[in-house]
Design a protein around this motif. Structure first.
Motif, PDB file in Angstrom:
ATOM      1  N   LEU A 328       0.900  -1.263   0.031  1.00  0.00           N
ATOM      2  CA  LEU A 328      -0.089  -0.040  -0.141  1.00  0.00           C
ATOM      3  C   LEU A 328       0.801   1.203  -0.059  1.00  0.00           C
ATOM      4  N   GLY A 329       0.259   2.279  -0.698  1.00  0.00           N
ATOM      5  CA  GLY A 329       1.191   3.481  -0.662  1.00  0.00           C
ATOM      6  C   GLY A 329       2.182   3.564  -1.896  1.00  0.00           C
ATOM      7  N   SER A 330       2.507   2.283  -2.539  1.00  0.00           N
ATOM      8  CA  SER A 330       3.468   2.278  -3.624  1.00  0.00           C
ATOM      9  C   SER A 330       3.048   3.179  -4.941  1.00  0.00           C
ATOM     10  N   LYS A 331       3.945   3.939  -5.524  1.00  0.00           N
ATOM     11  CA  LYS A 331       3.649   4.436  -6.747  1.00  0.00           C
ATOM     12  C   LYS A 331       4.007   3.653  -7.916  1.00  0.00           C
ATOM     13  N   VAL A 332       3.002   3.321  -8.849  1.00  0.00           N
ATOM     14  CA  VAL A 332       3.323   2.496 -10.014  1.00  0.00           C
ATOM     15  C   VAL A 332       2.775   3.003 -11.271  1.00  0.00           C
ATOM     16  N   LYS A 333       2.956   2.467 -12.324  1.00  0.00           N
ATOM     17  CA  LYS A 333       2.313   2.690 -13.568  1.00  0.00           C
ATOM     18  C   LYS A 333       1.597   1.531 -13.987  1.00  0.00           C
ATOM     19  N   TYR A 334       0.737   1.541 -14.702  1.00  0.00           N
ATOM     20  CA  TYR A 334      -0.360   0.247 -14.937  1.00  0.00           C
ATOM     21  C   TYR A 334      -1.244   0.463 -16.248  1.00  0.00           C
ATOM     22  N   LYS A 335      -1.348  -0.508 -16.771  1.00  0.00           N
ATOM     23  CA  LYS A 335      -2.588  -0.351 -18.034  1.00  0.00           C
ATOM     24  C   LYS A 335      -3.444  -1.627 -18.004  1.00  0.00           C
ATOM     25  N   SER A 336      -4.583  -1.548 -18.732  1.00  0.00           N
ATOM     26  CA  SER A 336      -5.485  -2.442 -18.774  1.00  0.00           C
ATOM     27  C   SER A 336      -6.189  -2.958 -19.893  1.00  0.00           C
ATOM     28  N   GLY A 368      -0.491   5.604 -11.119  1.00  0.00           N
ATOM     29  CA  GLY A 368      -1.293   5.019 -10.196  1.00  0.00           C
ATOM     30  C   GLY A 368      -0.844   4.825  -8.721  1.00  0.00           C
ATOM     31  N   GLU A 369      -1.417   4.452  -7.925  1.00  0.00           N
ATOM     32  CA  GLU A 369      -1.089   4.254  -6.484  1.00  0.00           C
ATOM     33  C   GLU A 369      -1.729   3.099  -5.876  1.00  0.00           C
ATOM     34  N   ILE A 370      -0.913   2.408  -5.137  1.00  0.00           N
ATOM     35  CA  ILE A 370      -1.677   1.106  -4.449  1.00  0.00           C
ATOM     36  C   ILE A 370      -2.270   1.612  -3.184  1.00  0.00           C
ATOM     37  N   THR A 371      -3.576   1.315  -3.444  1.00  0.00           N
ATOM     38  CA  THR A 371      -4.783   1.488  -2.259  1.00  0.00           C
ATOM     39  C   THR A 371      -5.415   0.329  -2.178  1.00  0.00           C
ATOM     40  N   GLU A 372      -6.109   0.472  -1.194  1.00  0.00           N
ATOM     41  CA  GLU A 372      -7.393  -0.844  -1.045  1.00  0.00           C
ATOM     42  C   GLU A 372      -8.069  -0.785  -2.116  1.00  0.00           C
ATOM     43  N   ASP A 373      -8.674   0.207  -2.858  1.00  0.00           N
ATOM     44  CA  ASP A 373      -9.510   0.139  -3.842  1.00  0.00           C
ATOM     45  C   ASP A 373      -8.963  -0.327  -5.123  1.00  0.00           C
ATOM     46  N   PHE A 374      -7.673   0.173  -5.175  1.00  0.00           N
ATOM     47  CA  PHE A 374      -6.818  -0.196  -6.369  1.00  0.00           C
ATOM     48  C   PHE A 374      -6.750  -1.822  -6.418  1.00  0.00           C
ATOM     49  N   LEU A 375      -6.330  -2.229  -5.075  1.00  0.00           N
ATOM     50  CA  LEU A 375      -6.203  -3.828  -5.131  1.00  0.00           C
ATOM     51  C   LEU A 375      -7.448  -4.596  -5.509  1.00  0.00           C
ATOM     52  N   LYS A 376      -8.683  -4.029  -5.539  1.00  0.00           N
ATOM     53  CA  LYS A 376      -9.847  -4.624  -5.804  1.00  0.00           C
ATOM     54  C   LYS A 376     -10.209  -5.005  -7.388  1.00  0.00           C
ATOM     55  N   GLU A 377      -9.324  -4.151  -7.925  1.00  0.00           N
ATOM     56  CA  GLU A 377      -9.498  -4.304  -9.640  1.00  0.00           C
ATOM     57  C   GLU A 377      -8.178  -4.609 -10.273  1.00  0.00           C
ATOM     58  N   VAL A 378      -7.287  -4.883  -9.187  1.00  0.00           N
ATOM     59  CA  VAL A 378      -5.686  -5.289  -9.879  1.00  0.00           C
ATOM     60  C   VAL A 378      -5.690  -6.623 -10.590  1.00  0.00           C
ATOM     61  N   GLU A 379      -7.028  -7.359 -10.520  1.00  0.00           N
ATOM     62  CA  GLU A 379      -6.911  -8.542 -11.571  1.00  0.00           C
ATOM     63  C   GLU A 379      -7.002  -8.212 -12.575  1.00  0.00           C
ATOM     64  N   TYR A 380      -7.549  -7.199 -13.146  1.00  0.00           N
ATOM     65  CA  TYR A 380      -7.553  -6.638 -14.563  1.00  0.00           C
ATOM     66  C   TYR A 380      -6.161  -5.822 -15.215  1.00  0.00           C
ATOM     67  N   LEU A 381      -5.398  -5.886 -14.372  1.00  0.00           N
ATOM     68  CA  LEU A 381      -4.245  -4.599 -14.521  1.00  0.00           C
ATOM     69  C   LEU A 381      -2.745  -5.263 -14.918  1.00  0.00           C
ATOM     70  N   TYR A 382      -2.017  -4.599 -15.609  1.00  0.00           N
ATOM     71  CA  TYR A 382      -0.793  -4.846 -15.724  1.00  0.00           C
ATOM     72  C   TYR A 382       0.128  -3.732 -15.039  1.00  0.00           C
ATOM     73  N   VAL A 383       0.722  -4.133 -14.005  1.00  0.00           N
ATOM     74  CA  VAL A 383       1.330  -3.140 -13.088  1.00  0.00           C
ATOM     75  C   VAL A 383       2.959  -3.266 -13.303  1.00  0.00           C
ATOM     76  N   LYS A 384       3.619  -2.286 -13.278  1.00  0.00           N
ATOM     77  CA  LYS A 384       5.041  -2.124 -13.379  1.00  0.00           C
ATOM     78  C   LYS A 384       5.729  -0.919 -12.865  1.00  0.00           C
ATOM     79  N   LYS A 385       7.026  -0.979 -12.409  1.00  0.00           N
ATOM     80  CA  LYS A 385       7.666   0.130 -11.681  1.00  0.00           C
ATOM     81  C   LYS A 385       7.787   1.025 -13.095  1.00  0.00           C
TER      82      LYS A 385
END
Length: 385
Positions: A328-336, A368-385
């Motif tokens: 939680l709190g990490s700064k990331v880049k993502y796409k979907s 993006g930022e890793i939050t509780e709400d972000f984790l609820k939709e992370v199954e749809y995402l490609y997340v990288k540093k």
């Protein structure tokens, strides 16, 4: 023991270098590398070739090198390639591989053809040990052979796998191996943190705050996120244009024929649930509309709600994802590949809607930022540093 050696032992014959018959195939490209991304066995099929090609193209194009996709006639296109799959005979395919700078892809036909022609090869393995099926006639310095970490989990030796081991190989690892064998002295500055199980499923969701012409989207039904914005008038207007799959977390007045609504997904949230919700779900089911009930809470927290739905519909429980790679709190880049349409703009996630960061294409990464709400939709995402 290599499979070829096992066959030779069983047949009582010696192994020699093969003669490969090749036949001319016209390609309007001077310099290229070949990609065979698919195999007839699903466990060997890597799901993230689009990402590998996206990483590779900016580097190889600087040197005038194209990526040519080969394979069978029913195989889908990898975007960013010259797609000739299904257009060649086997001898013509051999000709294309023979004249390439390098071959990469899955453990399949073309990798062994490339080995017979002494080509540089990047090959990925999944359900078998590399030592058993590696390109046999190649020099070690011409090979980059990649596999999952078999010290953690042994290969399945299966044609199909529930959770494919091959997908644990990161796209940048494959792309870097290709660049290294080509002699391109460039380091890929990317680290994949997480790829969700549903990332490869292309979907279009719609927030009912605008109208959408679905002809351009080429979908038979639009996913309506009524749970995110409750404008029933807009929903009924959209029903005049297209079929809908309606996602909701509370009842609404549905003035539509069952032919217009493909399905209703009802999200149970313990905090919002009220007595009588199950009666509305029963009415939807009685209309002949497919009903799917999904719960956001753990099963042991909704015993009373389960009793309400016993004679209505089975309850499916939404998997909660909390990957260690995403604190939680990490700064990331993502796409979907999941596109959400809101106010006429395209967004890759609900977080992007809140931050007002639309995208022009599903290929675009956003901050993006890793939050509780972000984790609820992370199954749809490609997340990288």
């Amino acid at each position: 023991m290599h499979l070829l050696e096992r066959y030779a032992l069983g047949c009582g014959v010696k192994i020699d270098k093969p003669f490969i018959y090749d036949k001319y195939f016209p390609l309007p490209i001077e310099k290229y590398i070949t990609l065979q991304p698919f195999s007839k066995y699903s466990s060997k099929c890597y799901d993230y070739w689009d990402e590998v090609v996206d990483i590779l193209n900016p580097f190889v194009k600087k040197f005038g090198v194209a990526i040519v996709q080969i394979g069978g006639p029913n195989e889908s296109n990898i975007e960013g390639c010259v797609n000739i799959q299904g257009q060649t005979s086997i001898p013509q395919c051999a000709y294309v591989v023979k004249n390439s700078l390098l071959h990469f892809g899955v453990d399949s036909f073309a990798a062994h053809i490339a080995s017979g022609f002494n080509k540089k090869i990047v090959c990925i393995y999944s359900s078998n040990y590399i030592e058993n099926a590696s390109p046999y006639w190649s020099k070690k310095e011409d090979l980059a052979l990649l596999s999952p970490d078999f010290s953690v989990k042994k290969p399945s030796f299966a044609a199909q796998e529930g959770q494919k081991a091959i997908n644990s190989i990161k796209p940048e690892t494959i792309a870097q191996a290709v660049l290294d064998l080509l002699g391109v002295k460039q380091q890929i500055n990317q680290e994949t943190l997480y790829i969700g199980e549903s990332f490869n499923k292309k979907t279009f969701e719609w927030i009912p705050n605008c109208l959408v012409d679905t002809n351009s989207l080429k979908v038979d039904a639009l996913i309506c996120r009524y749970d995110l914005h409750k404008d029933i008038k807009c929903v009924h207007e959209q029903l005049k244009i297209s079929k809908l799959c309606i996602v909701t977390d509370e009842p609404f007045s549905l003035n539509a024929k069952k032919e217009q609504v493909k399905e209703v997904v009802f999200f149970i949230d313990k905090e919002k649930y009220k007595t009588g919700f199950h009666n509305w779900c029963r009415q939807i089911d009685n209309l002949g509309i497919k009903l799917i009930v999904v719960c956001k809470n753990p099963e042991n927290e909704i015993q009373d709600i389960k009793m309400d739905f016993m004679d209505v519909a089975p309850i499916f429980y939404k998997k909660q994802v909390h990957p260690e790679e995403l604190p939680l709190g990490s700064k990331v880049k993502y796409k979907s590949n999941r596109s959400i349409i809101s106010n006429g703009k395209l967004y890759p996630s609900e977080q992007a809607i809140k931050n007002n960061t639309p995208v022009d294409s599903q290929k675009d990464f956003v901050d993006g930022e890793i939050t509780e709400d972000f984790l609820k939709e992370v199954e749809y995402l490609y997340v990288k540093k």
